[in-house]
Design a protein around this motif. Sequence first.
Motif, PDB file in Angstrom:
ATOM      1  N   SER A 132       6.790   6.872  -5.010  1.00 62.53           N
ATOM      2  CA  SER A 132       6.188   6.168  -6.150  1.00 62.53           C
ATOM      3  C   SER A 132       6.937   4.868  -6.369  1.00 62.53           C
ATOM      4  O   SER A 132       8.152   4.778  -6.161  1.00 62.53           O
ATOM      5  CB  SER A 132       6.226   7.026  -7.418  1.00 62.53           C
ATOM      6  OG  SER A 132       7.563   7.281  -7.808  1.00 62.53           O
TER       7      SER A 132
ATOM      8  N   GLU B 189       0.861  -1.181   0.000  1.00 67.59           N
ATOM      9  CA  GLU B 189       0.000   0.000   0.000  1.00 67.59           C
ATOM     10  C   GLU B 189       0.900   1.234   0.000  1.00 67.59           C
ATOM     11  O   GLU B 189       1.727   1.405   0.901  1.00 67.59           O
ATOM     12  CB  GLU B 189      -0.897   0.009   1.236  1.00 67.59           C
ATOM     13  CG  GLU B 189      -1.963  -1.077   1.235  1.00 67.59           C
ATOM     14  CD  GLU B 189      -3.022  -0.822   0.175  1.00 67.59           C
ATOM     15  OE1 GLU B 189      -3.237   0.364  -0.180  1.00 67.59           O
ATOM     16  OE2 GLU B 189      -3.623  -1.794  -0.303  1.00 67.59           O
ATOM     17  N   PRO B 190       0.788   2.103  -0.991  1.00 66.35           N
ATOM     18  CA  PRO B 190       1.753   3.206  -1.113  1.00 66.35           C
ATOM     19  C   PRO B 190       1.738   4.179   0.072  1.00 66.35           C
ATOM     20  O   PRO B 190       2.791   4.664   0.486  1.00 66.35           O
ATOM     21  CB  PRO B 190       1.335   3.901  -2.412  1.00 66.35           C
ATOM     22  CG  PRO B 190      -0.094   3.519  -2.614  1.00 66.35           C
ATOM     23  CD  PRO B 190      -0.228   2.132  -2.068  1.00 66.35           C
TER      24      PRO B 190
ATOM     25  N   GLU C  47      -3.247   9.227  -2.145  1.00 70.31           N
ATOM     26  CA  GLU C  47      -2.824   8.159  -3.049  1.00 70.31           C
ATOM     27  C   GLU C  47      -3.028   8.575  -4.494  1.00 70.31           C
ATOM     28  O   GLU C  47      -4.059   9.141  -4.866  1.00 70.31           O
ATOM     29  CB  GLU C  47      -3.608   6.874  -2.764  1.00 70.31           C
ATOM     30  CG  GLU C  47      -3.145   5.684  -3.581  1.00 70.31           C
ATOM     31  CD  GLU C  47      -3.771   4.374  -3.129  1.00 70.31           C
ATOM     32  OE1 GLU C  47      -3.624   3.363  -3.852  1.00 70.31           O
ATOM     33  OE2 GLU C  47      -4.419   4.348  -2.065  1.00 70.31           O
TER      34      GLU C  47
ATOM     35  N   THR D 208      -2.691  -1.125  -9.256  1.00 70.73           N
ATOM     36  CA  THR D 208      -1.832  -0.807  -8.114  1.00 70.73           C
ATOM     37  C   THR D 208      -0.813  -1.901  -7.817  1.00 70.73           C
ATOM     38  O   THR D 208       0.086  -1.693  -6.997  1.00 70.73           O
ATOM     39  CB  THR D 208      -2.677  -0.552  -6.850  1.00 70.73           C
ATOM     40  OG1 THR D 208      -3.528  -1.691  -6.610  1.00 70.73           O
ATOM     41  CG2 THR D 208      -3.532   0.687  -7.010  1.00 70.73           C
TER      42      THR D 208
ATOM     43  N   SER E  49      -4.134   5.021 -10.321  1.00 76.39           N
ATOM     44  CA  SER E  49      -3.433   3.958 -11.033  1.00 76.39           C
ATOM     45  C   SER E  49      -4.437   2.954 -11.564  1.00 76.39           C
ATOM     46  O   SER E  49      -5.413   2.625 -10.891  1.00 76.39           O
ATOM     47  CB  SER E  49      -2.436   3.262 -10.102  1.00 76.39           C
ATOM     48  OG  SER E  49      -1.860   2.138 -10.730  1.00 76.39           O
TER      49      SER E  49
ATOM     50  N   ARG F 116       1.827  -0.196 -10.515  1.00 77.91           N
ATOM     51  CA  ARG F 116       2.210   1.209 -10.312  1.00 77.91           C
ATOM     52  C   ARG F 116       1.416   1.775  -9.135  1.00 77.91           C
ATOM     53  O   ARG F 116       0.184   1.648  -9.103  1.00 77.91           O
ATOM     54  CB  ARG F 116       1.926   2.014 -11.583  1.00 77.91           C
ATOM     55  CG  ARG F 116       2.334   3.476 -11.512  1.00 77.91           C
ATOM     56  CD  ARG F 116       1.822   4.223 -12.728  1.00 77.91           C
ATOM     57  NE  ARG F 116       2.340   3.665 -13.966  1.00 77.91           N
ATOM     58  CZ  ARG F 116       3.488   4.042 -14.522  1.00 77.91           C
ATOM     59  NH1 ARG F 116       4.219   4.984 -13.953  1.00 77.91           N
ATOM     60  NH2 ARG F 116       3.882   3.484 -15.653  1.00 77.91           N
ATOM     61  N   ALA F 117       2.112   2.393  -8.188  1.00 72.54           N
ATOM     62  CA  ALA F 117       1.430   2.954  -7.021  1.00 72.54           C
ATOM     63  C   ALA F 117       2.216   4.154  -6.504  1.00 72.54           C
ATOM     64  O   ALA F 117       3.442   4.216  -6.642  1.00 72.54           O
ATOM     65  CB  ALA F 117       1.286   1.906  -5.923  1.00 72.54           C
ATOM     66  N   SER F 118       1.510   5.105  -5.890  1.00 70.86           N
ATOM     67  CA  SER F 118       2.185   6.291  -5.365  1.00 70.86           C
ATOM     68  C   SER F 118       1.341   6.928  -4.268  1.00 70.86           C
ATOM     69  O   SER F 118       0.132   6.689  -4.159  1.00 70.86           O
ATOM     70  CB  SER F 118       2.449   7.313  -6.477  1.00 70.86           C
ATOM     71  OG  SER F 118       1.224   7.787  -7.015  1.00 70.86           O
ATOM     72  N   CYS F 119       2.003   7.747  -3.448  1.00 68.84           N
ATOM     73  CA  CYS F 119       1.323   8.494  -2.400  1.00 68.84           C
ATOM     74  C   CYS F 119       2.148   9.738  -2.099  1.00 68.84           C
ATOM     75  O   CYS F 119       3.382   9.720  -2.211  1.00 68.84           O
ATOM     76  CB  CYS F 119       1.166   7.634  -1.137  1.00 68.84           C
ATOM     77  SG  CYS F 119       0.069   8.369   0.119  1.00 68.84           S
TER      78      CYS F 119
END
Length: 283
Positions: free
Chosen positions: A133, A78-79, A100, A106, A103, A109-112
């Motif tokens: 990321s 979990e980002p 978050e 996820t 995407s 590709r994931a980011s926060c």
Amino acid sequence: MQLRAQRDQRDQRAKREKRLTRVLVGAAAVPVMLVAAGCSSDSGSGDGKDKAAEESAAATSASPSPTVREAAFGKLPEPCAAVTKKTLEDLVPKAGSGKEGSSNDTAVRASCSWDSLDDNGVKGSQFRWLSVSMLRFESDVTRGEGDKLARDHYQKQLKDAQAAEGAKDLKTTPVSGTGDEASVVRYDLKKKEGTFKQQTVVARVENVVVTLDYNGAGLAGDKTPDADDLAKDAQKAAKEAVAAVRKANAPAQGGTSSGSPSAPTSPSDAASQSATASPAKSG
């Protein structure tokens, strides 16, 4: 006597006609047999070609298909939980929950991101921004192994960070104990609000690339934060994000909870876990 002679002549003539009929029938049968033999011969020739084609197809299907080594990691953490709450309190104390990024997948590709503004009234304020990321690469027969694709992307991310528009006093330094390879790119960005101290840590662990951006600025007359302190904080957060990737892909250990630490999954695990257990003190 004359009648007997006539009968004998008729009998002989009938015998000759029978013999002639048998000869003609036999002669007519020869071409039929030859035709049949020819057909049989042609059929055999066709069967030989078909058999050869079947054997060729079988040999082709028996040839091994191209293969590629399976990528080590199949998912991402979990980002917004990739960095510990304690570290977030130190780096972005006024941030609250992270935002978050969008995407389509996820697991690939994931980011926060988090931003914090610590207002000190007439003395100004301190601004901080943190972003994590993660990008995971699958092994592909045509493109290659996942870790190779990740190495290529790692280099691209470094070049992109080094090519930031308006960057001043840019420095790139290798980072130890963070994944299989890692570097931090540091530079200053002068804006009308103040001077922003940018730190970008790019790390690769197996087939996953983690990019962590962290910057800070003193606004409205507050002092500019120390770049070395920001760099230490950014590297600390990057190590935690790399550890989160490993943990998300670690096999379940018998008799332990899902939150318990697992055995290292790559040669750099031990060094990374040791560094994460003794993080640098935030400035």
